[in-house]
Motif scaffolding. Structure first.
Motif, short mmCIF file in Angstrom:
data_model
loop_
_atom_site.label_atom_id
_atom_site.label_comp_id
_atom_site.label_asym_id
_atom_site.label_seq_id
_atom_site.Cartn_x
_atom_site.Cartn_y
_atom_site.Cartn_z
N LEU A 147 0.82 -1.21 0.00
CA LEU A 147 0.00 0.00 0.00
C LEU A 147 0.86 1.26 0.00
N ASP A 148 2.00 1.23 0.70
CA ASP A 148 2.89 2.39 0.71
C ASP A 148 3.44 2.65 -0.69
N VAL A 149 3.87 1.60 -1.38
CA VAL A 149 4.43 1.76 -2.72
C VAL A 149 3.37 2.27 -3.69
N ALA A 150 2.19 1.63 -3.66
CA ALA A 150 1.12 2.05 -4.56
C ALA A 150 0.69 3.49 -4.27
N THR A 151 0.58 3.83 -3.00
CA THR A 151 0.16 5.18 -2.62
C THR A 151 1.20 6.21 -3.04
N ARG A 152 2.47 5.86 -2.87
CA ARG A 152 3.53 6.80 -3.27
C ARG A 152 3.47 7.10 -4.77
N HIS A 153 3.26 6.07 -5.58
CA HIS A 153 3.13 6.29 -7.02
C HIS A 153 1.86 7.08 -7.34
N ALA A 154 0.77 6.77 -6.65
CA ALA A 154 -0.48 7.49 -6.88
C ALA A 154 -0.32 8.97 -6.55
N GLU A 155 0.35 9.28 -5.44
CA GLU A 155 0.53 10.67 -5.04
C GLU A 155 1.47 11.40 -5.99
N GLN A 156 2.43 10.69 -6.55
CA GLN A 156 3.32 11.32 -7.53
C GLN A 156 2.54 11.72 -8.78
N ILE A 157 1.69 10.81 -9.27
CA ILE A 157 0.86 11.14 -10.42
C ILE A 157 -0.10 12.26 -10.08
N ALA A 158 -0.65 12.23 -8.87
CA ALA A 158 -1.67 13.20 -8.47
C ALA A 158 -1.13 14.62 -8.37
N GLN A 159 0.18 14.79 -8.37
CA GLN A 159 0.77 16.13 -8.36
C GLN A 159 0.60 16.84 -9.70
N GLN A 160 0.33 16.06 -10.75
CA GLN A 160 0.23 16.64 -12.08
C GLN A 160 -1.16 17.28 -12.27
N PRO A 161 -1.29 18.18 -13.26
CA PRO A 161 -2.59 18.82 -13.48
C PRO A 161 -3.64 17.79 -13.88
N ILE A 162 -4.80 17.86 -13.23
CA ILE A 162 -5.85 16.88 -13.49
C ILE A 162 -6.29 16.94 -14.94
N SER A 163 -6.34 18.13 -15.51
CA SER A 163 -6.77 18.27 -16.90
C SER A 163 -5.85 17.49 -17.83
N SER A 164 -4.56 17.51 -17.53
CA SER A 164 -3.60 16.78 -18.36
C SER A 164 -3.72 15.28 -18.15
N LEU A 165 -3.91 14.85 -16.90
CA LEU A 165 -4.10 13.43 -16.62
C LEU A 165 -5.32 12.88 -17.36
N ILE A 166 -6.39 13.66 -17.34
CA ILE A 166 -7.61 13.24 -18.04
C ILE A 166 -7.36 13.17 -19.54
#
Length: 261
Positions: A186-205
């Motif tokens: 869960l720590d590894v998955a959450t760390r990767h999720a939070e790294q992605i989540a730093q990016q602009p949501i519009s770009s992720l979408i």
């Protein structure tokens, strides 16, 4: 609560929470998960969704006790979304979806990875698509998504054999991305999720839309074909024998069925 919801650093974690039932999906959990995905899609403060489970299972897929009730009870009342609505929500989910598979993944516990943008698996995880052992057809566009993800022959084995796949095999064949020790998952998955989540949501979408839009038609066609096959087989001789055997605590015997069943 059958689904735990927590948000931190723009990551919404959805945790399947029916550990006594191996987190199997009953109508209530289908509805809760579908609604949570819809809510996360609409929430401007959520950039990424992370799915995981409590106890020793990620999810055991459809609750077979409730499936038997659905087959045998003409008065069975489905949920608001049910299985189809959850798959609709997964297909439409516009933001990154990450799975942290903590344990057993049966049926939807395996096929949901076809919708994951990243999948992390514990070394304690195991996977099975038990469709043939239940006398039914594939689900969740897995007949299209798994060959695309794994290659035709690995997907054929997973979908046809009803055999277990180890966590190591899952990574080797491309069903999952990273293998983790159970205490690190869960720590590894959450760390990767939070790294992605730093990016602009519009770009992720936009990234997800450009990856998924070209295959939406194939996903829809696969679901239509699967649904027709499932409707044809559910309640038929093989499915009835499988559910009866499950209720009686024995292995199903398909050799006594009529030819072609």
């Amino acid at each position: 609560m059958n689904l735990l919801v927590e948000t931190h650093n723009r990551v919404r974690t959805l945790t399947f929470n029916r550990p006594d039932a191996l987190n199997a999906f009953d109508e209530a959990l289908y509805d809760a998960t579908a609604q949570a995905l819809i809510d996360a899609a609409d929430d401007p403060e959520v950039a990424v969704v992370l799915l995981t489970g409590t106890g020793r299972a990620f999810t055991a897929g459809t609750d077979l006790k409730e499936m038997a009730q659905r087959v045998g009870d003409p008065d069975f009342v489905p949920g608001r979304y049910g299985f189809p609505g959850l798959i609709d929500a997964l297909v439409a989910f516009p933001k990154p979806l990450i799975c942290a598979v903590n344990g057993l993944g049966l049926g939807l516990g395996t096929t949901i990875l076809g919708f994951a943008d990243l999948a992390f698996v514990s070394t304690a995880a195991r996977f099975k698509c038990p469709f043939t052992s239940l006398g039914v057809a594939p689900e969740a566009a897995s007949s299209y998504l798994l060959p695309r993800l794994l290659g035709r022959q690995d997907a054929a084995w997973v979908l046809m054999s009803s055999e277990w796949i180890s966590a190591e095999q899952a990574v080797d064949i491309g069903l999952a991305w990273r293998l983790c020790e159970p205490h690190e998952l869960l720590d590894v998955a959450t760390r990767h999720a939070e790294q992605i989540a730093q990016q602009p949501i519009s770009s992720l979408i936009a990234v997800k839309r450009t990856m998924n839009e070209p295959i939406r038609g194939q996903i829809d066609a696969a679901r239509d074909c699967e649904n027709a096959a499932f409707a044809e087989l559910m309640g038929g001789p093989a499915n009835t024998e499988a559910l009866t055997a499950f209720a009686e605590g024995r292995a199903p015997d398909f050799t006594r069925l009529p030819a072609g069943a």
